[in-house]
Design a protein around this motif. Structure first.
Motif: not given
Length: 293
Positions: A122-123, A183, A256-257, A259, A281, A283
């Protein structure tokens, strides 16, 4: 035969990560594997040691809890270096998600013979904390506050510190209004927490996201809505089996992403180490890390 470099957190679990390595090391060496040991002074130092070992083609063993596992795993994400885990912390939740055996001899056999298979990472990005890569989950709300209390506890260890931290956090928590974008789709949420989970487990064995898989290319997003405190305590007890997701106060999304924003200053955490405030965030980085499992 594999060559290993063990990066040890000397204070993992409130005692010593080296003790957890001893029995595993004996089996590795008896099998003919080469093992060198490095002791970290900090998480940043552990990451430096791991990168250097990886550049020499060695399998890196993260010896400690979820903090050092996530920190080293994040540092090795995208590099192709194989990571092995020797759990020695309070939670060991990512090792639990991988199904790694607890017995040292069985764990050594896994490290010697099992393949290094890809898992997601996870970033995590925020103005408050910059960019980091972690393994398990990002959580924003009462659980981040509970983790903060647990990390600062000097009297309790392991699951007890998380439970006591949770009780303390819940008694002072007031619901936050969240904006959760998954997403590109906005979800308005008012309640206790939002968790973006790669691993099913967090908080020392609590199954926050029972459907999460470390290699499916998705994050499970768990939202726990506002409810009376007595109901929230019931939800906490149900985390051991993951049955909380059946309650109407719990919603699970996938994406997938993600926020996460809030209407006030809300803390968030990641793998028990990052301690910052929203917005954030998260992702998924599909298959970015090779882990022996």
């Amino acid at each position: 035969m594999r060559q290993f470099t063990a990066v040890v957190n000397p204070t993992a679990g409130g005692s010593t990560g080296a003790a957890a390595l001893l029995k595993v090391a004996r089996v590795l060496r008896e099998a003919g594997a080469e093992l060198e040991t490095e002791y970290s002074r900090s998480l940043a130092h552990a990451q430096e040691l791991a990168r250097a070992a990886g550049e020499r083609g060695r399998v890196v063993l993260a010896v400690g809890g979820d903090g050092i596992a996530g920190g080293i795993g994040g540092a090795l994400s995208g590099t192709g270096t194989a990571l092995g885990l020797v759990p020695a912390g309070r939670g060991n939740d990512f090792a639990r998600a991988l199904g790694l055996p607890e017995e040292p001899e069985a764990l050594a056999e896994v490290l010697l013979h099992n393949p290094a298979r890809p898992v997601d990472t996870i970033e995590v990005e925020s103005a408050a904390h910059g960019r980091v890569v972690v393994l398990g989950s990002v959580y924003a709300g009462v659980d981040a506050l509970a983790n903060r209390h647990a990390n600062r506890s000097r009297l309790l260890r392991g699951a007890a510190s998380y439970y006591a931290g949770g009780l303390r956090a819940v008694t002072t928590w007031r619901p936050a209004s969240y904006r959760v974008t998954v997403d590109g789709e906005l979800h308005i949420h008012r309640g206790y927490t939002v968790v973006a989970a790669n691993s099913a487990y967090y908080g020392s064995g609590r199954m926050i996201a029972p459907g999460a898989r470390v290699d499916d290319g998705l994050l499970d997003v768990v939202l726990i809505r506002h409810a009376p405190r007595r109901l929230f305590f019931a939800l906490m007890n149900e985390l051991s089996a993951g049955t909380h997701v059946e309650r109407p106060q719990v919603q699970v999304l996938r994406g997938k992403e993600i926020r996460i924003e809030a209407d006030r200053e809300v803390p968030y955490g990641a793998d028990g180490e990052v301690d910052a405030v929203l917005p954030v965030t998260a992702r998924v980085l599909p298959g970015a890390l090779r882990v022996v499992r």
